[in-house]
Design an enzyme around this catalytic site. Structure first.
Site, PDB file in Angstrom:
ATOM      1  N   CYS A   1       5.655   1.705  -8.958  1.00 22.44           N
ATOM      2  CA  CYS A   1       4.956   0.691  -9.761  1.00 22.44           C
ATOM      3  C   CYS A   1       5.235   0.866 -11.255  1.00 22.44           C
ATOM      4  O   CYS A   1       5.020   1.947 -11.809  1.00 22.44           O
ATOM      5  CB  CYS A   1       3.456   0.838  -9.487  1.00 22.44           C
ATOM      6  SG  CYS A   1       2.422  -0.081 -10.623  1.00 22.44           S
TER       7      CYS A   1
ATOM      8  N   TRP B   1      -1.975   0.107  -0.398  1.00 22.19           N
ATOM      9  CA  TRP B   1      -1.391   1.435  -0.676  1.00 22.19           C
ATOM     10  C   TRP B   1      -1.986   2.470   0.266  1.00 22.19           C
ATOM     11  O   TRP B   1      -3.201   2.517   0.452  1.00 22.19           O
ATOM     12  CB  TRP B   1      -1.684   1.850  -2.116  1.00 22.19           C
ATOM     13  CG  TRP B   1      -1.004   1.028  -3.168  1.00 22.19           C
ATOM     14  CD1 TRP B   1      -1.618   0.202  -4.071  1.00 22.19           C
ATOM     15  CD2 TRP B   1       0.401   0.970  -3.451  1.00 22.19           C
ATOM     16  NE1 TRP B   1      -0.664  -0.367  -4.899  1.00 22.19           N
ATOM     17  CE2 TRP B   1       0.577   0.085  -4.540  1.00 22.19           C
ATOM     18  CE3 TRP B   1       1.539   1.575  -2.900  1.00 22.19           C
ATOM     19  CZ2 TRP B   1       1.831  -0.214  -5.088  1.00 22.19           C
ATOM     20  CZ3 TRP B   1       2.783   1.279  -3.434  1.00 22.19           C
ATOM     21  CH2 TRP B   1       2.920   0.400  -4.511  1.00 22.19           C
TER      22      TRP B   1
ATOM     23  N   ARG C   1      -8.624  -6.541  -6.062  1.00 21.56           N
ATOM     24  CA  ARG C   1      -7.373  -5.934  -5.619  1.00 21.56           C
ATOM     25  C   ARG C   1      -7.487  -4.422  -5.741  1.00 21.56           C
ATOM     26  O   ARG C   1      -8.267  -3.897  -6.548  1.00 21.56           O
ATOM     27  CB  ARG C   1      -6.204  -6.426  -6.464  1.00 21.56           C
ATOM     28  CG  ARG C   1      -6.050  -7.930  -6.482  1.00 21.56           C
ATOM     29  CD  ARG C   1      -4.603  -8.347  -6.375  1.00 21.56           C
ATOM     30  NE  ARG C   1      -4.098  -8.142  -5.036  1.00 21.56           N
ATOM     31  CZ  ARG C   1      -4.045  -9.096  -4.082  1.00 21.56           C
ATOM     32  NH1 ARG C   1      -4.451 -10.309  -4.314  1.00 21.56           N
ATOM     33  NH2 ARG C   1      -3.579  -8.801  -2.885  1.00 21.56           N
TER      34      ARG C   1
ATOM     35  N   THR D   1      -5.332  -1.528  -6.763  1.00 19.54           N
ATOM     36  CA  THR D   1      -4.073  -1.316  -7.475  1.00 19.54           C
ATOM     37  C   THR D   1      -3.924   0.129  -7.952  1.00 19.54           C
ATOM     38  O   THR D   1      -4.910   0.863  -8.077  1.00 19.54           O
ATOM     39  CB  THR D   1      -4.003  -2.245  -8.713  1.00 19.54           C
ATOM     40  OG1 THR D   1      -5.151  -2.005  -9.525  1.00 19.54           O
ATOM     41  CG2 THR D   1      -3.953  -3.713  -8.322  1.00 19.54           C
ATOM     42  N   VAL D   2      -2.694   0.495  -8.201  1.00 14.45           N
ATOM     43  CA  VAL D   2      -2.376   1.704  -8.954  1.00 14.45           C
ATOM     44  C   VAL D   2      -1.949   1.251 -10.346  1.00 14.45           C
ATOM     45  O   VAL D   2      -1.433   0.129 -10.475  1.00 14.45           O
ATOM     46  CB  VAL D   2      -1.229   2.512  -8.298  1.00 14.45           C
ATOM     47  CG1 VAL D   2      -1.705   3.266  -7.096  1.00 14.45           C
ATOM     48  CG2 VAL D   2      -0.022   1.640  -7.976  1.00 14.45           C
TER      49      VAL D   2
ATOM     50  N   GLU E   1      -6.666   0.343 -15.396  1.00 15.66           N
ATOM     51  CA  GLU E   1      -5.833  -0.473 -16.288  1.00 15.66           C
ATOM     52  C   GLU E   1      -4.869   0.456 -17.036  1.00 15.66           C
ATOM     53  O   GLU E   1      -5.286   1.213 -17.918  1.00 15.66           O
ATOM     54  CB  GLU E   1      -6.719  -1.264 -17.251  1.00 15.66           C
ATOM     55  CG  GLU E   1      -5.960  -2.048 -18.302  1.00 15.66           C
ATOM     56  CD  GLU E   1      -4.793  -2.861 -17.744  1.00 15.66           C
ATOM     57  OE1 GLU E   1      -5.007  -3.714 -16.864  1.00 15.66           O
ATOM     58  OE2 GLU E   1      -3.645  -2.612 -18.177  1.00 15.66           O
TER      59      GLU E   1
ATOM     60  N   TYR F   1       7.792 -10.580 -12.117  1.00 16.59           N
ATOM     61  CA  TYR F   1       6.939 -10.879 -10.951  1.00 16.59           C
ATOM     62  C   TYR F   1       6.728 -12.376 -10.805  1.00 16.59           C
ATOM     63  O   TYR F   1       6.668 -12.910  -9.693  1.00 16.59           O
ATOM     64  CB  TYR F   1       5.575 -10.180 -11.081  1.00 16.59           C
ATOM     65  CG  TYR F   1       5.622  -8.704 -10.773  1.00 16.59           C
ATOM     66  CD1 TYR F   1       5.360  -8.226  -9.494  1.00 16.59           C
ATOM     67  CD2 TYR F   1       5.939  -7.779 -11.762  1.00 16.59           C
ATOM     68  CE1 TYR F   1       5.408  -6.876  -9.203  1.00 16.59           C
ATOM     69  CE2 TYR F   1       5.991  -6.424 -11.485  1.00 16.59           C
ATOM     70  CZ  TYR F   1       5.724  -5.974 -10.198  1.00 16.59           C
ATOM     71  OH  TYR F   1       5.768  -4.628  -9.915  1.00 16.59           O
TER      72      TYR F   1
HETATM   73  N1  LIG Z   1      -3.495  -4.223 -14.660  1.00 15.34           N
HETATM   74  C1  LIG Z   1      -2.970  -3.264 -13.821  1.00 15.34           C
HETATM   75  C2  LIG Z   1      -1.962  -3.834 -12.856  1.00 15.34           C
HETATM   76  C3  LIG Z   1      -1.545  -2.811 -11.864  1.00 15.34           C
HETATM   77  C4  LIG Z   1      -0.844  -3.444 -10.649  1.00 15.34           C
HETATM   78  O1  LIG Z   1      -0.819  -4.676 -10.485  1.00 15.34           O
HETATM   79  N2  LIG Z   1      -0.295  -2.585  -9.777  1.00 15.34           N
HETATM   80  C5  LIG Z   1       0.371  -3.071  -8.585  1.00 15.34           C
HETATM   81  C6  LIG Z   1       1.560  -2.207  -8.216  1.00 15.34           C
HETATM   82  S1  LIG Z   1       2.964  -2.490  -9.206  1.00 15.34           S
HETATM   83  C7  LIG Z   1      -0.567  -2.943  -7.405  1.00 15.34           C
HETATM   84  O2  LIG Z   1      -1.128  -1.890  -7.171  1.00 15.34           O
HETATM   85  N3  LIG Z   1      -0.710  -4.023  -6.630  1.00 15.34           N
HETATM   86  C8  LIG Z   1      -1.477  -4.054  -5.431  1.00 15.34           C
HETATM   87  C9  LIG Z   1      -2.140  -5.386  -5.210  1.00 15.34           C
HETATM   88  O3  LIG Z   1      -2.130  -6.225  -6.117  1.00 15.34           O
HETATM   89  O4  LIG Z   1      -2.673  -5.574  -4.118  1.00 15.34           O
HETATM   90  C10 LIG Z   1      -2.400  -2.152 -14.673  1.00 15.34           C
HETATM   91  O5  LIG Z   1      -1.521  -2.410 -15.520  1.00 15.34           O
HETATM   92  O6  LIG Z   1      -2.838  -1.028 -14.502  1.00 15.34           O
END
Ligand SMILES: N[C@@H](CCC(=O)N[C@@H](CS)C(=O)NCC(=O)O)C(=O)O
Length: 319
Positions: free
Chosen positions: A57, A90, A122, A124-125, A140, A187
């Protein structure tokens, strides 16, 4: 890939029907700050905070870069999720070296529910976890790198500053441009579900890259002669571009290697000590090509391209 709704996992893809074929990234929900001040809600302390990332990521990659550059490796441990992100979102895979070092969870969504059993959104990482209050400090990356940049300096003795006071407006402006057109721009091309939307985003992306190519012909870095946060935020997209975005996200007007200044610049950043080891190309490729069956149905990972980020560059001594 999915979504937590009131603490329950739903296997679901991004909904682009509602947005006319346009990909929209939702805002992170945990926005607390670790602070140097010992009386803060989240005071900086060695070994208290844990970072959850994916090597794939680009947003998580920024946090790994700052952890490295700011000498935080001894103070903030890391767990890395498996590169594939499919119906469970994940996941950890301890037998393959992708274990949750702190809680031994099987899925990252369990960590979000541990922080808030009613969490909706969501999963997210990156995630910065507080092992004392058992909650998420922040999910974030833009905030996490700022905390790493300054709040642990008394612990590490490392005073490198990638967000200097006198340059903040300039850095914020270039960050906004790079985020909109490049970091998130790739993206928006890749996940567009309407031809016209894809073409519009593609044009925006390449005119932004053309603009930065010009800028980097005149100056070493995005903000003049000084390496800043803005450069690291651009780097994580550029380093993925030729191997992934160019083909998988159909951003194929040019490769970064075809832009002499951007190519020189990305190599210079890659060669900063410690950065190469944060850039795990095998995970990057496996993640993108393997995790989006709607745009790569057979999930095959292309073998190439041959990319050599270690060729000499012309940007001089950097750090
Ligand atoms: N705003 C977040 C965005 C993080 C993000 O979108 N990470 C993606 C991986 S590249 C993710 O985990 N996506 C999983 C999902 O959206 O379900 C940041 O910059 O920390």
């Amino acid at each position: 890939m999915g979504l937590l709704i009131e603490g329950k996992w739903h296997d679901q893809w991004y909904d682009t029907d509602a947005t006319g074929g346009r990909f929209e990234r939702s805002a992170a929900q945990f926005r607390n700050w670790v602070e140097a001040d010992a009386d803060a809600d989240f005071p900086a302390q060695s070994k208290r905070y844990h970072l959850y990332v994916s090597y794939a990521c680009p947003w998580a990659h920024r946090t790994l870069i700052f952890r490295k550059l700011k000498g935080l490796e001894k103070h903030i441990d890391v767990s890395v999720v498996h590169p594939l992100m499919l119906e469970n979102g994940w996941e950890f895979a301890p037998q393959q070296g992708y274990g949750d070092q702190l809680h031994q969870h099987a899925y990252l969504h369990q960590l979000y529910c541990q922080a808030n059993p009613e969490y909706s959104g969501r999963v997210t990482v990156p995630v910065l976890w507080d092992s004392q209050q058992h909650t998420v400090v922040s999910n974030e990356s833009a905030d996490i790198i700022r905390m790493f940049n300054s709040e642990f300096d008394a612990i590490t003795g490392n005073t490198l500053d990638f967000y200097p006071e006198s340059k903040r407006t300039e850095i914020d402006d270039i960050n906004a441009f790079v985020y909109e057109h490049i970091n998130n721009g790739v993206y928006k091309c890749g996940f567009a579900t309407e031809q016209s939307v894809y073409e519009e985003e593609y044009d925006r992306l390449f005119s932004a890259l053309d603009e930065l190519e010009q800028k980097l012909a005149q100056q070493r870095f995005l903000v003049g002669d000084q390496l800043t946060e803005a450069d690291w935020r651009l780097f994580t997209t550029l380093v993925r571009f030729d191997a992934v975005y160019y083909s998988h996200f159909k951003t194929n007007r040019k490769r970064i290697i075809d832009y002499p200044n951007l190519w020189d610049y990305v190599r210079a950043l890659y060669q900063v000590p410690g950065i190469a080891e944060t850039t795990v190309m095998a995970d990057i490729k496996q993640h993108y090509y393997g995790s989006h069956p709607m745009i790569n149905a057979n999930q095959l990972v292309p073998k190439g391209p041959d990319l050599d980020f270690s060729q000499p560059h012309n940007r001089g001594q950097i750090l």
